[in-house]
Scaffold this motif. Structure first.
Motif, short mmCIF file in Angstrom:
data_model
loop_
_atom_site.label_atom_id
_atom_site.label_comp_id
_atom_site.label_asym_id
_atom_site.label_seq_id
_atom_site.Cartn_x
_atom_site.Cartn_y
_atom_site.Cartn_z
N ALA A 16 0.82 -1.21 0.00
CA ALA A 16 0.00 0.00 0.00
C ALA A 16 0.86 1.27 0.00
CB ALA A 16 -0.94 0.00 1.20
N ARG A 17 1.87 1.31 0.87
CA ARG A 17 2.73 2.51 0.96
C ARG A 17 3.60 2.69 -0.29
NH1 ARG A 17 -0.30 2.07 4.54
NH2 ARG A 17 -1.48 3.18 3.03
N VAL A 18 4.17 1.60 -0.78
CA VAL A 18 5.02 1.67 -1.98
C VAL A 18 4.18 2.10 -3.18
CG1 VAL A 18 6.33 0.25 -3.63
CG2 VAL A 18 6.80 0.09 -1.18
N ALA A 19 2.96 1.59 -3.30
CA ALA A 19 2.09 1.99 -4.41
C ALA A 19 1.79 3.48 -4.36
CB ALA A 19 0.79 1.18 -4.37
N GLU A 20 1.56 4.01 -3.17
CA GLU A 20 1.31 5.46 -3.03
C GLU A 20 2.52 6.26 -3.53
OE1 GLU A 20 0.56 6.23 1.10
OE2 GLU A 20 -1.41 5.26 1.07
N ILE A 21 3.71 5.87 -3.09
CA ILE A 21 4.92 6.60 -3.46
C ILE A 21 5.21 6.47 -4.94
CG2 ILE A 21 7.45 6.63 -3.15
CD1 ILE A 21 6.88 5.84 -0.19
N GLU A 22 5.10 5.27 -5.48
CA GLU A 22 5.42 5.06 -6.89
C GLU A 22 4.42 5.73 -7.82
OE1 GLU A 22 8.06 0.96 -6.63
OE2 GLU A 22 6.03 0.84 -7.49
N SER A 23 3.16 5.85 -7.39
CA SER A 23 2.18 6.52 -8.24
C SER A 23 2.32 8.04 -8.19
CB SER A 23 0.75 6.11 -7.86
OG SER A 23 0.42 6.61 -6.58
N ALA A 24 2.86 8.57 -7.10
CA ALA A 24 3.01 10.02 -6.96
C ALA A 24 4.36 10.52 -7.47
CB ALA A 24 2.84 10.41 -5.49
N THR A 25 5.33 9.62 -7.62
CA THR A 25 6.68 10.01 -8.05
C THR A 25 7.15 9.04 -9.13
OG1 THR A 25 7.86 8.61 -6.47
CG2 THR A 25 7.20 10.80 -5.70
N ASN A 26 8.34 9.29 -9.62
CA ASN A 26 8.90 8.34 -10.59
C ASN A 26 9.90 7.40 -9.90
OD1 ASN A 26 11.02 10.06 -10.13
ND2 ASN A 26 11.44 10.50 -12.29
N THR A 27 9.79 7.29 -8.59
CA THR A 27 10.67 6.44 -7.79
C THR A 27 10.19 5.00 -7.83
OG1 THR A 27 11.07 8.28 -6.29
CG2 THR A 27 11.63 6.10 -5.47
N VAL A 28 11.13 4.07 -7.97
CA VAL A 28 10.82 2.65 -7.92
C VAL A 28 11.49 2.09 -6.67
CG1 VAL A 28 11.08 0.42 -9.06
CG2 VAL A 28 10.67 2.47 -10.42
N LEU A 29 10.71 1.46 -5.81
CA LEU A 29 11.22 0.90 -4.57
C LEU A 29 11.25 -0.62 -4.63
CD1 LEU A 29 9.27 3.23 -2.11
CD2 LEU A 29 11.70 3.31 -2.64
N ASP A 30 12.17 -1.22 -3.90
CA ASP A 30 12.27 -2.68 -3.83
C ASP A 30 11.39 -3.17 -2.69
OD1 ASP A 30 13.02 -5.34 -3.28
OD2 ASP A 30 15.00 -4.99 -4.16
N LEU A 31 10.25 -3.73 -3.05
CA LEU A 31 9.27 -4.19 -2.06
C LEU A 31 9.87 -5.24 -1.12
CD1 LEU A 31 6.32 -3.95 -1.13
CD2 LEU A 31 5.78 -5.76 -2.76
N GLY A 32 10.68 -6.14 -1.66
CA GLY A 32 11.30 -7.18 -0.83
C GLY A 32 12.22 -6.59 0.22
#
Length: 184
Positions: free
Chosen positions: A79-95
């Motif tokens: 949920a948190r990663v989806a919020e960040i990735e949809s608002a920015t062009n940042t890609v986070l490593d969920l694992g």
């Protein structure tokens, strides 16, 4: 000549009357890493298979369990990663994020559906704030971390194509109900 590890494991299983998951894993590791097994090792494996089929040795089943905390942390992380990735062009490593948070939270293991439901209810009542906090900290650290070691390789499951896997398949084919019928 000194006995191989396989022979020692088989002797221990015969002595105890049980083949534990750890013993099974060690035999599998040896079989998978060996270039070629010796005649003695094949004979030991044959003796183990015969003992398993006759019931002289019982394979202790792996306990089926889950860590409810993993699913709760993963849900929060997604949920948190989806919020960040949809608002920015940042890609986070969920694992990475989930692993960081899980390493800072208590495990909540369960072996039954009822136990899992209890652990979920308990976690949501008592630990949700801590889960949210740890996931936020994991994301903050991930965002602040420089891009070291871009060649990192993630953990991938190993294929089970070794001798032990073949032995397990053979035993399941010849005695699929053996443990269930002989040990209520």
């Amino acid at each position: 000549m000194q006995k191989s590890s396989i022979e020692a494991i088989v002797e221990q299983a015969l002595q105890d009357g049980y083949l534990t998951p750890a013993m099974e894993a060690e035999v599998g590791r040896i079989c998978d890493s060996a270039f070629e097994l010796s005649v003695e090792e094949y004979m030991a494996l044959d003796r183990l298979m015969g003992s398993l089929l006759t019931g002289e040795v019982v394979a202790v089943p792996r306990k089926q369990f889950i860590n409810v905390m993993e699913e709760l942390v993963l849900a929060e992380s997604v949920a948190r990663v989806a919020e960040i990735e949809s608002a920015t062009n940042t890609v986070l490593d969920l694992g990475d994020i989930a692993a960081y948070a899980l390493n800072r939270l208590p495990p909540l293991y369960a072996t039954t559906e009822e136990g899992a439901a209890y652990q979920r209810k308990r976690a949501l009542a008592e630990l949700q704030t801590l889960i949210t906090q740890q996931v936020k900290e994991a994301i903050d650290r991930s965002l602040d971390r420089p891009k070291f070691f871009p060649e990192r390789a993630g953990i991938e499951p190993k294929p089970q194509e070794g001798v032990l896997s073949q032995l397990n398949n053979l035993l399941q084919a010849y005695a699929p109900e053996f443990e269930d019928k002989s040990h209520p």
